[in-house]
Design a protein around this motif. Structure first.
Motif, PDB file in Angstrom:
ATOM      1  N   GLY A 194       0.833  -1.217   0.000  1.00  0.00           N
ATOM      2  CA  GLY A 194       0.000   0.000   0.000  1.00  0.00           C
ATOM      3  C   GLY A 194       0.862   1.259   0.000  1.00  0.00           C
ATOM      4  O   GLY A 194       0.684   2.134  -0.855  1.00  0.00           O
ATOM      5  N   PHE A 195       1.861   1.316   0.914  1.00  0.00           N
ATOM      6  CA  PHE A 195       2.624   2.579   0.914  1.00  0.00           C
ATOM      7  C   PHE A 195       3.600   2.675  -0.238  1.00  0.00           C
ATOM      8  O   PHE A 195       3.882   3.764  -0.729  1.00  0.00           O
ATOM      9  N   VAL A 196       4.098   1.511  -0.727  1.00  0.00           N
ATOM     10  CA  VAL A 196       4.967   1.572  -1.926  1.00  0.00           C
ATOM     11  C   VAL A 196       4.147   2.115  -3.108  1.00  0.00           C
ATOM     12  O   VAL A 196       4.621   2.958  -3.878  1.00  0.00           O
ATOM     13  N   THR A 197       2.890   1.698  -3.210  1.00  0.00           N
ATOM     14  CA  THR A 197       2.033   2.184  -4.310  1.00  0.00           C
ATOM     15  C   THR A 197       1.819   3.698  -4.177  1.00  0.00           C
ATOM     16  O   THR A 197       1.936   4.458  -5.147  1.00  0.00           O
ATOM     17  N   ALA A 198       1.548   4.119  -2.919  1.00  0.00           N
ATOM     18  CA  ALA A 198       1.317   5.552  -2.703  1.00  0.00           C
ATOM     19  C   ALA A 198       2.586   6.341  -3.029  1.00  0.00           C
ATOM     20  O   ALA A 198       2.553   7.367  -3.726  1.00  0.00           O
ATOM     21  N   ASN A 199       3.741   5.807  -2.535  1.00  0.00           N
ATOM     22  CA  ASN A 199       5.015   6.509  -2.783  1.00  0.00           C
ATOM     23  C   ASN A 199       5.325   6.593  -4.277  1.00  0.00           C
ATOM     24  O   ASN A 199       5.834   7.604  -4.762  1.00  0.00           O
ATOM     25  N   LEU A 200       4.969   5.525  -4.972  1.00  0.00           N
ATOM     26  CA  LEU A 200       5.225   5.502  -6.415  1.00  0.00           C
ATOM     27  C   LEU A 200       4.409   6.591  -7.114  1.00  0.00           C
ATOM     28  O   LEU A 200       4.906   7.271  -8.030  1.00  0.00           O
ATOM     29  N   GLY A 201       3.181   6.775  -6.631  1.00  0.00           N
ATOM     30  CA  GLY A 201       2.328   7.844  -7.191  1.00  0.00           C
ATOM     31  C   GLY A 201       2.993   9.204  -6.970  1.00  0.00           C
ATOM     32  O   GLY A 201       3.088  10.031  -7.899  1.00  0.00           O
ATOM     33  N   SER A 202       3.503   9.435  -5.733  1.00  0.00           N
ATOM     34  CA  SER A 202       4.164  10.715  -5.427  1.00  0.00           C
ATOM     35  C   SER A 202       5.409  10.872  -6.297  1.00  0.00           C
ATOM     36  O   SER A 202       5.656  11.949  -6.867  1.00  0.00           O
ATOM     37  N   GLU A 204       6.017   9.677  -9.169  1.00  0.00           N
ATOM     38  CA  GLU A 204       5.645   9.965 -10.562  1.00  0.00           C
ATOM     39  C   GLU A 204       5.349  11.470 -10.714  1.00  0.00           C
ATOM     40  O   GLU A 204       5.772  12.109 -11.678  1.00  0.00           O
ATOM     41  N   ARG A 205       4.635  11.977  -9.673  1.00  0.00           N
ATOM     42  CA  ARG A 205       4.323  13.417  -9.718  1.00  0.00           C
ATOM     43  C   ARG A 205       5.597  14.252  -9.621  1.00  0.00           C
ATOM     44  O   ARG A 205       5.822  15.174 -10.379  1.00  0.00           O
ATOM     45  N   TYR A 206       6.488  13.871  -8.662  1.00  0.00           N
ATOM     46  CA  TYR A 206       7.742  14.617  -8.476  1.00  0.00           C
ATOM     47  C   TYR A 206       8.575  14.567  -9.738  1.00  0.00           C
ATOM     48  O   TYR A 206       9.227  15.538 -10.103  1.00  0.00           O
ATOM     49  N   LEU A 207       8.547  13.432 -10.394  1.00  0.00           N
ATOM     50  CA  LEU A 207       9.331  13.272 -11.614  1.00  0.00           C
ATOM     51  C   LEU A 207       8.851  14.274 -12.675  1.00  0.00           C
ATOM     52  O   LEU A 207       9.664  14.924 -13.346  1.00  0.00           O
TER      53      LEU A 207
END
Ligand SMILES: Nc1ncnc2c1ncn2[C@@H]1O[C@H](COP(=O)(O)OP(=O)(O)OP(=O)(O)O)[C@@H](O)[C@H]1O
Ligand SMILES: [Mg+2]
Length: 461
Positions: A194-202, A204-207
């Motif tokens: 769950g948190f890896v998925t959330a972090n991945l979303g962030s 992607e945005r930061y990228l």
């Protein structure tokens, strides 16, 4: 003592012996007949003396007895017959003083040649000893031996059933704890995923933000002095910035797909084990098939093409975790039966009539089951697989689970034509009887737990 007295004394004893004594001459005429013979035959010496033995006693086994007497006359030998080979010659009664019962007298008989001074056999003497008591004791002894043998056989059968029941219990418990373990692991993995998925979303945005920022720097770089612009360009080329920018997007996309895959596996595992919603409930058999199929997919993916013929029947009341176990056994068996390539068909349906029943079929195009084995496949420990490959418990556990559900498991198969297993469940939960149906593996039967424990103790000693 002179010879005459001696002979009279002997004659007196012979008369009173509890042994029948008679003698016949070469023509089988009766020459000697003692008191025992008179008492038991009811004929006095005067009535039989000089008469042909077989005329007087037509019930005698004439041809056998005649041959026997003749052989003693001719060969001059001693002969014997026991009650075990030929229960009696004369049909005499034996009175049993204790019980008051009457039996045919069992007789041991001897045949003795009686010679004259020249050595020629002149008479054959027959003696009859009463062996009825021995015969009765032996008969009782044999009955007791038979009874104890039957008892021992029963005990051995009970022990086998106890061992089968224990093994089943062990297998069910093992499966249940594997299920719980899998569900526990799935639950534990769920949080980090769950948190890896959330972090991945962030990320992607930061990228996106960073790429935008670098784009702005790129635009501003045209105003830099030539030497600085060249240094920046050198770093860009060294790091292969264009590649990094494209690859980062691809990496994030792939990671997201990987995470989705992990999430699906967790859902399937949870769905398969159903530990979070244990107990009886209406369950969608088609969903059960799908989640179970995903769990065993690794075993099937290279060899089996899956065909689904779903008809969306009503959802039966059941313990879904257990039904999934049954489906898993059937799918794994189907996979084993298929050699290199084959098809597994999953079908669902509803049966008309009362009580309302639904079914699910697992059919494979594998090697099928020999007619002789069909009766035995639900027996605990019956397996045709090599040592170490099958315990022979999958179907017997499945059978018990279906029985506890008030349902059943049916099979049709022919060698070389594949096999089709059908699970039938009542839509409404029904009272489950403890009695084993006559055609099924009889594991508990009418044996009480105390009986089984007592037996096990006896066996251990
Ligand atoms: N789909 C099938 N096709 C052909 N034979 C089958 C099939 N399913 C079961 N059998 C036969 O029935 C036997 C018993 O099956 P069961 O699942 O009880 O035990 P197993 O598969 O041998 O061992 P395990 O305890 O690992 O399941 C198998 O060994 C096999 O001979
Ligand atoms: Mg099996």
């Amino acid at each position: 003592m002179d010879e005459t007295t001696h002979l009279r004394l002997l004659g007196f004893i012979v008369e009173r012996l509890e042994v029948g004594i008679l003698a016949v001459d070469r023509q089988c005429r009766i020459v000697l007949w003692n008191r025992f013979m008179e008492t038991h035959s009811g004929r006095l010496l005067d009535a039989v003396q000089g008469q042909n033995l077989f005329d007087c006693f037509p019930e005698l086994p004439a041809s056998w007895l005649k041959r026997k007497i003749d052989s003693v006359f001719v060969l001059g030998n001693y002969a014997f017959t026991s009650w075990e080979q030929r229960p009696f010659l004369f049909r005499f009664k034996h009175n049993r003083p204790i019980t008051g019962g009457v039996d045919e007298m069992r007789q041991n008989c001897t045949f003795l040649p009686l010679r004259d001074a020249s050595g020629e056999v002149k008479m054959v003497v027959l003696t009859l000893a009463d062996y009825t008591d021995t015969a009765l004791i032996q008969r009782r002894l044999q009955a007791a031996i038979l009874e104890s043998e039957t008892e021992r056989r029963k005990q051995r059968a009970l022990l086998r059933r106890l061992q089968g029941a224990k093994a089943q219990l062990f297998q069910s418990e093992k499966l249940a704890s594997i299920g719980q373990l899998a569900a526990g692991v799935a639950h534990e993995i769920n949080n980090p995923v769950g948190f890896v998925t959330a972090n991945l979303g962030s990320m992607e945005r930061y990228l996106g933000d960073l790429t935008q920022l670098i784009g702005a720097y790129d635009a501003a770089a045209t105003a830099l002095p030539a030497a600085q612009a060249a240094a920046v360009q050198q770093i860009r080329q060294k790091l292969d910035y264009e590649f990094i920018r494209e690859d980062l997007t691809a990496l994030i996309k792939e990671s997201r797909e990987g995470l989705d895959h992990i999430r699906r596996i967790i859902l399937d595992l949870k769905d398969f084990t159903r530990v979070d919603q244990d107990g009886w409930q209406a369950a969608d058999l088609e969903k059960s098939c799908d989640s179970t199929l995903n769990v065993v997919w690794n075993e099937l993916k290279y060899k089996a093409q899956i065909v689904k013929e779903y008809t969306h029947p009503p959802h039966p009341e059941c313990i879904p975790g257990q039904i999934n176990q049954v489906l898993m056994n059937l799918l794994v068996n189907a996979g084993h039966a298929i050699g290199d390539q084959g098809t597994i068909t999953l079908r669902t349906g509803a049966q008309a009539g009362e009580p309302r029943e639904v079914w699910v079929e697992v059919q494979d195009s594998g090697h099928g089951i020999a007619a002789g084995d069909l009766k035995r496949i639900f027996d605990p420990f019956f397996t045709t697989k090599a040592v170490g490959q099958g315990t022979g418990l999958g179907l017997s556990v499945s059978y018990s689970i279906m029985r506890r559900h008030g349902g059943r498991i049916e099979v049709r198969s022919e060698p070389g034509q594949g096999a089709c297993f059908r699970l039938v469940l009542p839509v409404q939960r029904t009272e489950i009887s403890d009695q084993s149906p006559p055609d099924g593996p009889d594991l508990a039967g009418e044996v009480s737990a105390e009986e089984l424990l007592a037996l096990e103790e006896t066996d251990g000693r």
